[in-house]
Motif scaffolding. Sequence first.
Motif, mmCIF file in Angstrom:
data_model
loop_
_atom_site.group_PDB
_atom_site.id
_atom_site.type_symbol
_atom_site.label_atom_id
_atom_site.label_comp_id
_atom_site.label_asym_id
_atom_site.label_seq_id
_atom_site.Cartn_x
_atom_site.Cartn_y
_atom_site.Cartn_z
ATOM 1 N N GLN A 16 0.835 -1.201 0.000
ATOM 2 C CA GLN A 16 0.000 0.000 0.000
ATOM 3 C C GLN A 16 0.872 1.255 0.000
ATOM 4 O O GLN A 16 0.508 2.265 -0.581
ATOM 5 N N ARG A 154 -10.801 2.933 -1.909
ATOM 6 C CA ARG A 154 -10.239 1.621 -1.564
ATOM 7 C C ARG A 154 -9.762 1.536 -0.119
ATOM 8 O O ARG A 154 -9.267 0.494 0.303
ATOM 9 N N SER A 160 -13.180 -0.933 -1.567
ATOM 10 C CA SER A 160 -12.159 -1.918 -1.187
ATOM 11 C C SER A 160 -12.706 -3.338 -1.339
ATOM 12 O O SER A 160 -11.990 -4.234 -1.784
ATOM 13 N N TYR A 161 -13.965 -3.543 -1.012
ATOM 14 C CA TYR A 161 -14.576 -4.860 -1.178
ATOM 15 C C TYR A 161 -14.833 -5.166 -2.651
ATOM 16 O O TYR A 161 -14.651 -6.287 -3.103
ATOM 17 N N ALA A 163 -13.114 -3.985 -5.166
ATOM 18 C CA ALA A 163 -11.821 -4.189 -5.813
ATOM 19 C C ALA A 163 -11.284 -5.594 -5.552
ATOM 20 O O ALA A 163 -10.570 -6.152 -6.391
ATOM 21 N N LYS A 164 -11.627 -6.173 -4.420
ATOM 22 C CA LYS A 164 -11.210 -7.558 -4.156
ATOM 23 C C LYS A 164 -11.975 -8.523 -5.054
ATOM 24 O O LYS A 164 -11.428 -9.523 -5.507
ATOM 25 N N ARG A 165 -13.228 -8.222 -5.290
ATOM 26 C CA ARG A 165 -14.070 -9.089 -6.119
ATOM 27 C C ARG A 165 -13.760 -8.918 -7.600
ATOM 28 O O ARG A 165 -13.665 -9.877 -8.337
ATOM 29 N N PRO A 167 -10.919 -6.955 -9.394
ATOM 30 C CA PRO A 167 -9.744 -6.102 -9.259
ATOM 31 C C PRO A 167 -9.377 -5.287 -10.504
ATOM 32 O O PRO A 167 -8.698 -4.280 -10.406
#
Length: 172
Positions: A16, A154, A160-161, A163-165, A167
């Motif tokens: 990060q 994010r 942020s959630y 982007a995990k699913r 990306p």
Amino acid sequence: MNSSVTVPQSEIRNPQFTENFVPRLLLVIPRIYVGVILFISDLGKLTRDNPFAIEMLRFLRGVTTRRASAPYLHFVQQVVIPHSSLFSYLIMTGEMFAAVSLLTGTLTRVGSTIAMFLFLNYMLAEGRIFWSPDSEDAALIFITILLFFGRAGRVWGVDSYLAKRWPKSPLW
């Protein structure tokens, strides 16, 4: 002769902080700041005694007395003023979408783009330029550009959630 060289492992860094020049955590503050500004502005438009379209028309008729550029002035006089009711609803909807987007961190790239477009129009309607020292709209435009490229949702946001699913999506 077998000569092998062992290369020491480099230290593992937090991605990060290494992928970005500024940690995304610092973008939460301007994201919420711009979201609050838009929310309060829209709330004021929704709770007035008179419809917002009337106040917007009064403001836009004053554009001719300010230093607005000729193309923008033409656009205001030929498109916006004749369709003031439609544009008043578009402005209020855009402000509310951008406010909720930035406050919750959901689709922040879309919300910051809408906010950037709104602030640009406010600045042009006031006859201001980017490097004018009294143009708070120009400062807000640059903040929304920062939020867009920094993908501010994010951290402490729904993005942020998402982007995990998904990306690779450019929306968050």
